[in-house]
Design a protein around this motif. Sequence first.
Motif, PDB file in Angstrom:
ATOM      1  N   GLN A  61       0.790  -1.295   0.101  1.00  0.00           N
ATOM      2  CA  GLN A  61      -0.141   0.039   0.104  1.00  0.00           C
ATOM      3  C   GLN A  61       0.933   1.258   0.043  1.00  0.00           C
ATOM      4  O   GLN A  61       0.662   2.400  -0.552  1.00  0.00           O
ATOM      5  N   LYS A  62       1.959   1.036   0.657  1.00  0.00           N
ATOM      6  CA  LYS A  62       2.829   2.470   0.740  1.00  0.00           C
ATOM      7  C   LYS A  62       3.497   2.327  -0.556  1.00  0.00           C
ATOM      8  O   LYS A  62       3.610   3.588  -1.146  1.00  0.00           O
ATOM      9  N   LYS A  63       3.864   1.525  -1.077  1.00  0.00           N
ATOM     10  CA  LYS A  63       4.546   1.795  -2.544  1.00  0.00           C
ATOM     11  C   LYS A  63       3.512   2.271  -3.688  1.00  0.00           C
ATOM     12  O   LYS A  63       3.845   3.103  -4.330  1.00  0.00           O
ATOM     13  N   LEU A  64       2.291   1.654  -3.516  1.00  0.00           N
ATOM     14  CA  LEU A  64       1.280   2.280  -4.276  1.00  0.00           C
ATOM     15  C   LEU A  64       0.912   3.788  -4.013  1.00  0.00           C
ATOM     16  O   LEU A  64       0.855   4.504  -5.088  1.00  0.00           O
ATOM     17  N   LEU A  73      -2.871  12.117  -0.622  1.00  0.00           N
ATOM     18  CA  LEU A  73      -2.941  10.724  -0.356  1.00  0.00           C
ATOM     19  C   LEU A  73      -1.910  10.313   0.699  1.00  0.00           C
ATOM     20  O   LEU A  73      -2.110   9.505   1.528  1.00  0.00           O
ATOM     21  N   PHE A  74      -0.622  10.622   0.159  1.00  0.00           N
ATOM     22  CA  PHE A  74       0.374  10.050   0.969  1.00  0.00           C
ATOM     23  C   PHE A  74       0.488  10.588   2.333  1.00  0.00           C
ATOM     24  O   PHE A  74       0.551   9.914   3.303  1.00  0.00           O
ATOM     25  N   LYS A  75       0.079  11.942   2.631  1.00  0.00           N
ATOM     26  CA  LYS A  75       0.115  12.378   3.801  1.00  0.00           C
ATOM     27  C   LYS A  75      -1.187  12.032   4.647  1.00  0.00           C
ATOM     28  O   LYS A  75      -1.066  11.707   5.756  1.00  0.00           O
ATOM     29  N   ARG A  76      -2.285  11.832   3.850  1.00  0.00           N
ATOM     30  CA  ARG A  76      -3.289  11.251   4.794  1.00  0.00           C
ATOM     31  C   ARG A  76      -3.281   9.743   5.080  1.00  0.00           C
ATOM     32  O   ARG A  76      -3.467   9.333   6.318  1.00  0.00           O
ATOM     33  N   SER A  77      -2.682   8.892   4.465  1.00  0.00           N
ATOM     34  CA  SER A  77      -2.341   7.667   4.807  1.00  0.00           C
ATOM     35  C   SER A  77      -1.370   7.090   5.513  1.00  0.00           C
ATOM     36  O   SER A  77      -1.009   5.926   5.825  1.00  0.00           O
ATOM     37  N   LEU A  81      -0.433   3.957   7.965  1.00  0.00           N
ATOM     38  CA  LEU A  81       0.251   2.821   7.609  1.00  0.00           C
ATOM     39  C   LEU A  81       1.487   2.469   8.547  1.00  0.00           C
ATOM     40  O   LEU A  81       1.782   1.236   8.848  1.00  0.00           O
ATOM     41  N   SER A  82       2.272   3.548   8.610  1.00  0.00           N
ATOM     42  CA  SER A  82       3.436   3.302   9.531  1.00  0.00           C
ATOM     43  C   SER A  82       3.287   2.919  10.645  1.00  0.00           C
ATOM     44  O   SER A  82       3.810   2.121  11.370  1.00  0.00           O
ATOM     45  N   ASP A  83       2.094   3.132  11.720  1.00  0.00           N
ATOM     46  CA  ASP A  83       1.636   2.881  12.935  1.00  0.00           C
ATOM     47  C   ASP A  83       1.372   1.214  12.781  1.00  0.00           C
ATOM     48  O   ASP A  83       1.805   0.463  13.633  1.00  0.00           O
ATOM     49  N   LEU A 118      13.331   7.627   3.827  1.00  0.00           N
ATOM     50  CA  LEU A 118      13.499   8.213   2.448  1.00  0.00           C
ATOM     51  C   LEU A 118      12.031   8.735   1.686  1.00  0.00           C
ATOM     52  O   LEU A 118      12.137   9.643   0.932  1.00  0.00           O
ATOM     53  N   GLU A 119      10.965   8.056   2.301  1.00  0.00           N
ATOM     54  CA  GLU A 119       9.833   8.119   1.625  1.00  0.00           C
ATOM     55  C   GLU A 119       9.219   9.559   1.738  1.00  0.00           C
ATOM     56  O   GLU A 119       8.614  10.132   1.010  1.00  0.00           O
ATOM     57  N   ASN A 120       9.663  10.387   2.743  1.00  0.00           N
ATOM     58  CA  ASN A 120       9.209  11.757   2.964  1.00  0.00           C
ATOM     59  C   ASN A 120       9.815  12.576   1.917  1.00  0.00           C
ATOM     60  O   ASN A 120       9.262  13.707   1.611  1.00  0.00           O
ATOM     61  N   ASP A 121      11.123  12.236   1.531  1.00  0.00           N
ATOM     62  CA  ASP A 121      11.765  13.139   0.417  1.00  0.00           C
ATOM     63  C   ASP A 121      11.330  12.542  -0.948  1.00  0.00           C
ATOM     64  O   ASP A 121      11.778  13.075  -1.983  1.00  0.00           O
ATOM     65  N   TYR A 122      10.548  11.447  -1.174  1.00  0.00           N
ATOM     66  CA  TYR A 122      10.354  10.945  -2.493  1.00  0.00           C
ATOM     67  C   TYR A 122       9.838  12.054  -3.384  1.00  0.00           C
ATOM     68  O   TYR A 122      10.052  12.022  -4.611  1.00  0.00           O
ATOM     69  N   PHE A 123       8.823  12.855  -2.908  1.00  0.00           N
ATOM     70  CA  PHE A 123       8.094  13.727  -3.775  1.00  0.00           C
ATOM     71  C   PHE A 123       8.902  14.786  -4.300  1.00  0.00           C
ATOM     72  O   PHE A 123       8.414  15.482  -5.199  1.00  0.00           O
ATOM     73  N   THR A 124       9.910  15.159  -3.269  1.00  0.00           N
ATOM     74  CA  THR A 124      10.688  16.347  -3.656  1.00  0.00           C
ATOM     75  C   THR A 124      11.712  16.105  -4.690  1.00  0.00           C
ATOM     76  O   THR A 124      12.375  17.136  -5.375  1.00  0.00           O
ATOM     77  N   GLY A 125      12.062  14.806  -4.958  1.00  0.00           N
ATOM     78  CA  GLY A 125      13.086  14.419  -6.031  1.00  0.00           C
ATOM     79  C   GLY A 125      14.312  14.704  -5.452  1.00  0.00           C
ATOM     80  O   GLY A 125      15.286  14.173  -5.980  1.00  0.00           O
ATOM     81  N   ASP A 126      14.425  14.973  -3.965  1.00  0.00           N
ATOM     82  CA  ASP A 126      15.689  14.948  -3.782  1.00  0.00           C
ATOM     83  C   ASP A 126      16.230  13.508  -2.918  1.00  0.00           C
ATOM     84  O   ASP A 126      16.385  13.351  -1.710  1.00  0.00           O
ATOM     85  N   ILE A 127      16.158  12.570  -3.886  1.00  0.00           N
ATOM     86  CA  ILE A 127      16.351  11.398  -3.454  1.00  0.00           C
ATOM     87  C   ILE A 127      16.678  10.449  -4.470  1.00  0.00           C
ATOM     88  O   ILE A 127      16.595  10.639  -5.818  1.00  0.00           O
TER      89      ILE A 127
END
Length: 200
Positions: A61-64, A73-77, A81-83, A118-127
């Motif tokens: 689900q995280k990967k999707l 969607l990422f911020k909401r879920s 998911l992490s918990d 790393l996933e928090n930086d995924y959308f910034t492209g700084d990864i």
Amino acid sequence: MKIWNKIKWVSGVVLVFAIVLATNLIDRDNFSKLRQSTTTIYKDRIVASDILFDLSHLIQQKKLTLATADTNLFKRSNATLSDSIQALLSNYEQTKLTDKEAGIFNSLKGQLISFEELENDYFTGDIDKEAFVQLIAGIDENLYKLSKVQLYEGKLQMLKSNKAMESVELFTQIEIIFLVIAGILIQVIILYTPKSKRKF
């Protein structure tokens, strides 16, 4: 009742008691092994497999969520998911881990920590996306290895159960043979009367 008759009766009773006690102790030990093996198969293998399945589902689900590139969607879920993943990891730690399994599990936990960072930086492209993909592949690989450990350890416990059952069956047959022999011996002891010496 003469002393000799008393000795015969006591010998017979003691013989039967000793045989029944010995076979009972052996049977109890085998049934204890069987119960422990069955409990282990459920608590430490079937439950662990279920946890791994749920863990794999949550990671998918995280990967999707990341693949959709939808930051809302990422911020909401993501927090939920992490918990849930942390709760499953904690539950998995409560099962009985073999040394090999513990090594794979510790590696998986380390990978999941790196994934979270790393996933928090995924959308910034700084990864480094290639390294991120390799990390995800490593997580999948460790989940696969852990699932194979469950299968292998479950098979070992099944073999132990079968061995215990075979022992129970064997000792049941031996017990019947001993009881038949004991019955014959008791009859001989009870019915035997020493011949009195003839006086000339």
